[in-house]
Design an enzyme around this catalytic site. Structure first.
Site, PDB file in Angstrom:
ATOM      1  CE  LYS A 150      -3.303  -2.463   2.855  1.00  0.00           C
ATOM      2  NZ  LYS A 150      -2.375  -3.185   3.747  1.00  0.00           N
ATOM      3  CB  THR A 151       3.854   2.279   2.005  1.00  0.00           C
ATOM      4  OG1 THR A 151       3.195   1.844   3.184  1.00  0.00           O
ATOM      5  CG2 THR A 151       4.586   3.572   2.275  1.00  0.00           C
ATOM      6  CG  ASP A 197      -0.135   2.356   7.155  1.00  0.00           C
ATOM      7  OD1 ASP A 197      -1.110   1.774   6.635  1.00  0.00           O
ATOM      8  OD2 ASP A 197       0.917   1.771   7.454  1.00  0.00           O
ATOM      9  CB  THR A 216      -5.321  -4.346   7.894  1.00  0.00           C
ATOM     10  OG1 THR A 216      -5.451  -3.691   9.156  1.00  0.00           O
ATOM     11  CG2 THR A 216      -3.882  -4.289   7.433  1.00  0.00           C
ATOM     12  NE  ARG A 272       6.390  -4.890   4.911  1.00  0.00           N
ATOM     13  CZ  ARG A 272       5.253  -4.281   5.290  1.00  0.00           C
ATOM     14  NH1 ARG A 272       4.430  -4.886   6.121  1.00  0.00           N
ATOM     15  NH2 ARG A 272       4.943  -3.097   4.826  1.00  0.00           N
TER      16      ARG A 272
END
Ligand code: ADE
Length: 363
Positions: free
Chosen positions: A100-101, A145, A194, A253
């Site tokens: 997302k970032t 976020d 989330t 990640r």
């Protein structure tokens, strides 16, 4: 940016099921991996600063996966640029670690602007959010976020900022209190969460674009591992990359984190190029299950099998039996177990599938 750090696993032995037989996976499967957080999709501060910075794709052309989202955003960017306007506010939701970032940073690069990054827990006081909003440059992107964690006050300050690019501030106290409306530069808010269901509807309704990020396909993760290995100047063949990708829980990640650990192993043992055998050996040493399951995933499945004959079981029961909180089970563990077909959600509770019984070494 406020960083969510990985949670330490409780130290407990691997659950010993009653009628368990040894499966092929068992030999490769970790027993307990108590202190290991290689498989946690949340970022550590170190990763957010160093690992992810170096490996993050900077433009859409380098970004692998999330095809639908890329298509939608490329159209929105072109249209906004054509009109000389900012892009609509964008809400991204989905499990942690899916990019997302990265998407917000790419959006800024593609729009030819910069991105300010923060997280809702850092915006507790009204002056935090007002200060941030008035500091935005024309066309800039503001990434928030964990946007579901905004306070009511912060949320109410955001509404006119999102709709009309202005912020209402209170001046004075008591009877003489007045509000003043300050103009802001036009900006694009990118919210990430989330838990899209926890957003209030007035906030959700102010986003023109709402999109979900999905788990990555094994082939996409393989490409990501190959790209990262290239950037890290680490020799690897496709099969080695496939092995790492297959244990990465659909999450870039985690794939990048596992690649770094396999790279260490290969270097220390002086093994040369990473291939499937080396990746497999290394990941066994690091207690990464062949399907990428960690201690808690396995505990969830074994509790459901041993204590509830595979379900249906309520989420609260699973949480208390595993010592995790309901939110973590719902946001981190359950989505991946459902994605790989190991768990089902039914109106009467969660159920373990035959594939999971087999993976856990039961008949
Ligand atoms: N590194 C992390 N995520 C990535 C992605 N989606 N594409 C390419 N490299 C990545």
């Amino acid at each position: 940016m406020a960083i969510i750090s990985s949670k330490q696993q409780p130290i407990e032995p691997d659950p010993k099921p009653k009628q368990r037989r040894e499966s092929k996976d068992d030999r490769k499967t970790p027993k307990a991996s108590p202190k290991l957080d290689l498989l946690q999709p949340t970022a550590t501060s170190d990763e957010t600063d160093k690992l992810e910075e170096g490996l993050r794709p900077q433009r859409f052309a380098d970004y692998i996966g999330q095809k639908d989202l890329k298509t939608v955003l490329e159209i929105a960017i072109k249209a906004a640029k054509g009109r000389g306007e900012t892009m609509d506010h964008l809400l991204l939701y989905g499990p942690p670690g899916l990019g997302k970032t990265t998407m917000a940073l790419i959006l800024a690069a593609e729009m030819g602007t910069t991105c300010k990054i923060t997280a809702a827990p850092s915006l507790e006081r009204p002056r935090d959010i007002v200060g941030l909003l008035v500091s935005l440059k024309p066309g800039e992107i503001l990434f928030i976020d964990e946007i579901h964690r905004l306070t009511r006050m912060a949320e109410e300050l955001l509404y006119p900022a999102m709709e009309d690019f202005r912020v209402e501030i209170a001046i004075g106290k008591g009877q003489s209190a007045r509000t003043r409306s300050l103009p802001l530069s036009p900006f694009t808010l990118v919210g990430a969460t989330t838990r899209v269901g926890s957003l209030t509807s007035p906030l959700r309704d102010r986003f023109g674009l709402i999109h979900r990020l999905h788990f990555y396909e094994p082939e996409e993760l393989t490409e990501i591992v190959l790209r990262s290995a290239d950037l890290l100047k680490t020799p690897i063949d496709r099969e080695g990359a496939e092995e790492i990708a297959g244990r990465s829980r659909g999450t870039p990640r985690i794939a990048n984190r596992l690649l770094k650990r396999v790279r260490d192993y290969t270097q220390v043992k002086n093994l040369g190029k990473i291939d499937r055998k080396i990746a497999d050996e290394a990941l066994e040493v690091f207690n990464v299950d062949p399907r990428g399951l960690d201690w808690t995933d396995r505990k969830v499945l074994s509790v459901m099998i041993d204590n509830f004959k595979g379900g249906p079981v309520g989420i609260e029961t699973i949480a208390s039996a595993t010592g995790e909180d309901v939110q973590t089970i719902e946001e981190v563990y359950e989505p991946y177990l459902m994605q790989i077909g190991f768990m089902l959600r039914t109106p009467r509770g969660r159920m373990v599938t035959p594939a999971a019984w087999q993976h856990m070494g039961y008949k």
